[in-house]
Design a protein around this motif. Structure first.
Motif, PDB file in Angstrom:
ATOM      1  N   ALA A 126      -2.705   4.294  -2.887  1.00 30.69           N
ATOM      2  CA  ALA A 126      -3.520   5.372  -2.238  1.00 30.69           C
ATOM      3  C   ALA A 126      -2.578   6.689  -1.926  1.00 30.69           C
ATOM      4  CB  ALA A 126      -3.825   4.857  -0.696  1.00 30.69           C
ATOM      5  N   LYS A 179     -12.468   6.993   7.746  1.00 31.69           N
ATOM      6  CA  LYS A 179     -11.279   6.372   6.666  1.00 31.69           C
ATOM      7  C   LYS A 179     -11.212   5.111   6.914  1.00 31.69           C
ATOM      8  CE  LYS A 179      -9.585  10.734   4.731  1.00 31.69           C
ATOM      9  NZ  LYS A 179      -8.679  11.598   4.516  1.00 31.69           N
ATOM     10  N   LEU A 199      -6.015   1.803   5.411  1.00 34.83           N
ATOM     11  CA  LEU A 199      -6.039   0.577   4.557  1.00 34.83           C
ATOM     12  C   LEU A 199      -4.991  -0.400   4.850  1.00 34.83           C
ATOM     13  CD1 LEU A 199      -6.288   2.587   1.086  1.00 34.83           C
ATOM     14  CD2 LEU A 199      -7.904   0.526   1.751  1.00 34.83           C
ATOM     15  N   ALA A 258     -11.956   2.064   4.527  1.00 36.31           N
ATOM     16  CA  ALA A 258     -10.775   0.968   4.358  1.00 36.31           C
ATOM     17  C   ALA A 258     -11.522  -0.472   4.491  1.00 36.31           C
ATOM     18  CB  ALA A 258      -9.633   1.264   5.440  1.00 36.31           C
ATOM     19  N   ILE A 281       0.795  -1.100   0.014  1.00 35.69           N
ATOM     20  CA  ILE A 281       0.018   0.035   0.039  1.00 35.69           C
ATOM     21  C   ILE A 281       0.916   1.283   0.048  1.00 35.69           C
ATOM     22  CG2 ILE A 281      -1.904   1.295   1.296  1.00 35.69           C
ATOM     23  CD1 ILE A 281      -2.512  -1.414   2.527  1.00 35.69           C
ATOM     24  N   PHE A 303      -6.688   4.632  -6.726  1.00 33.13           N
ATOM     25  CA  PHE A 303      -7.515   5.840  -6.221  1.00 33.13           C
ATOM     26  C   PHE A 303      -7.859   7.158  -7.147  1.00 33.13           C
ATOM     27  CE2 PHE A 303      -8.546   5.518  -1.524  1.00 33.13           C
ATOM     28  CZ  PHE A 303      -8.161   4.132  -1.444  1.00 33.13           C
ATOM     29  N   SER A 324      -1.886  15.434   0.890  1.00 29.42           N
ATOM     30  CA  SER A 324      -2.285  14.216   1.162  1.00 29.42           C
ATOM     31  C   SER A 324      -1.865  14.065   2.668  1.00 29.42           C
ATOM     32  CB  SER A 324      -1.738  13.193   0.346  1.00 29.42           C
ATOM     33  OG  SER A 324      -2.007  11.859   0.849  1.00 29.42           O
ATOM     34  N   ALA A 383       1.012   5.490   0.564  1.00 31.82           N
ATOM     35  CA  ALA A 383       0.220   6.418   0.998  1.00 31.82           C
ATOM     36  C   ALA A 383       0.998   7.802   1.261  1.00 31.82           C
ATOM     37  CB  ALA A 383       0.016   6.130   2.630  1.00 31.82           C
ATOM     38  N   ASN A 420     -12.896   9.207  -5.002  1.00 29.31           N
ATOM     39  CA  ASN A 420     -13.479  10.296  -4.096  1.00 29.31           C
ATOM     40  C   ASN A 420     -13.993  11.494  -4.823  1.00 29.31           C
ATOM     41  OD1 ASN A 420     -12.830  10.567  -1.014  1.00 29.31           O
ATOM     42  ND2 ASN A 420     -10.536  10.163  -1.624  1.00 29.31           N
ATOM     43  N   ILE A 428      -2.270  -1.676  -3.624  1.00 27.82           N
ATOM     44  CA  ILE A 428      -3.249  -0.431  -3.331  1.00 27.82           C
ATOM     45  C   ILE A 428      -2.340   0.713  -3.633  1.00 27.82           C
ATOM     46  CG2 ILE A 428      -4.915   0.554  -1.909  1.00 27.82           C
ATOM     47  CD1 ILE A 428      -5.265  -1.835  -0.692  1.00 27.82           C
ATOM     48  N   GLN A 469      -5.971   7.603   4.593  1.00 29.88           N
ATOM     49  CA  GLN A 469      -6.715   6.916   4.186  1.00 29.88           C
ATOM     50  C   GLN A 469      -5.829   5.529   3.907  1.00 29.88           C
ATOM     51  OE1 GLN A 469     -10.438   6.746   3.036  1.00 29.88           O
ATOM     52  NE2 GLN A 469      -9.336   4.802   3.696  1.00 29.88           N
ATOM     53  N   GLY A 470      -4.535   5.990   3.384  1.00 29.10           N
ATOM     54  CA  GLY A 470      -3.506   4.786   3.161  1.00 29.10           C
ATOM     55  C   GLY A 470      -3.071   3.982   4.566  1.00 29.10           C
TER      56      GLY A 470
END
Ligand code: C5P
Length: 236
Positions: free
Chosen positions: A95, A217, A40, A221, A13, A150, A32, A15, A180, A93, A36-37
């Motif tokens: 993110a 979040k 997750l 996730a 992941i 994303f 950012s 982020a 989003n 992922i 959210q990352g």
């Protein structure tokens, strides 16, 4: 032990936002928080996965949970780290907020402001699309790997959020796209960044109906991880 949805799976992941240096003290950055990352990463870990979190600039602390974390700064560093980790991953992922452009070079010393010199001009070059690259690499290997992107989208007079998101899903070639809808508050500021809650649509390239998810979040996730578990089950 209870068999969880992602037991035995390796999940990578990304982020946070990448920082692109202009000189030793300045950079161009992408907003950012990384929340959210991180959410997750924890949700995937709770589902039994072995998680590697590749973290660019974060505005929140990393969790103390036993995650493998790799720190990066620039888009090119994030690309190298993610491609390497993805080569042995079941799920990736993306993110992270990757800067689309970087300064064509970073000055070796601080850019000075002198009365007698012209104002500096910054030339930008495009960063690679890491997500699209991961899809190509996966396809070239013929690997069974699930890739999740994303997207923050706004609608305009030429199309609504869903139109833009479906076009992006097609363009990037990932399996799932978490969209989003970027809202506006009274000041015209984008609402998504740094907030604790989120409202998303999970789009699937197999054409199935978009799945809405809303809430913290953490809740979003969990919804994304649940969708991933369902997809992975269908692999076997
Ligand atoms: O094209 P856009 O920036 O909206 O796409 C967002 C998705 O693509 C996110 O998953 C983001 O992490 C990823 N991305 C990327 N490389 C870029 C830009 C975005 O992997 N250069």
């Amino acid at each position: 032990a209870e068999s969880l949805g992602l037991s035995g799976k390796r999940v990578v992941i990304t982020a946070g936002g990448t920082l692109e240096p202009l000189d030793p003290v300045r950079y161009l950055g992408n907003r950012s928080s990384g929340k959210q990352g991180i959410a997750l990463a924890l949700a995937a870990q709770q589902a039994g996965a072995t998680v590697t979190l590749i973290a660019a600039h974060l505005e929140v602390a990393l969790p103390s949970a036993a995650l493998t974390v790799q720190r990066v700064e620039t888009a090119l560093e994030l690309q190298a780290a993610t491609e390497l980790a993805a080569d042995t991953a079941d799920v990736v992922i993306m993110a992270a907020a990757v800067a689309d452009f970087r300064p064509d070079h970073a000055e070796g010393s601080k850019i000075k402001k002198r009365d007698d010199s012209a104002d500096p001009v910054i030339t930008l070059v495009r960063n690679p699309d890491i997500l699209a690259g991961l899809v190509s690499r996966r396809n070239a290997r013929g690997a069974r790997q699930l890739i999740v992107g994303f997207a923050a989208e706004t609608g305009d007079e030429r199309g609504d959020v869903l139109d833009y998101a479906l076009a992006k899903l097609e363009r990037k070639g990932c399996d799932l796209l978490v969209v989003n809808q970027v809202g506006q508050d009274g000041q015209g500021q984008e609402k998504v960044f740094g907030q604790d809650s989120n409202q998303v649509l999970i789009l699937d390239r197999d054409g199935s109906a978009p799945v809405p998810a809303e809430g913290s979040k953490q809740a979003v996730a969990r919804a994304v991880v649940e969708r991933i578990v369902n997809k992975i089950d269908a692999f076997q």
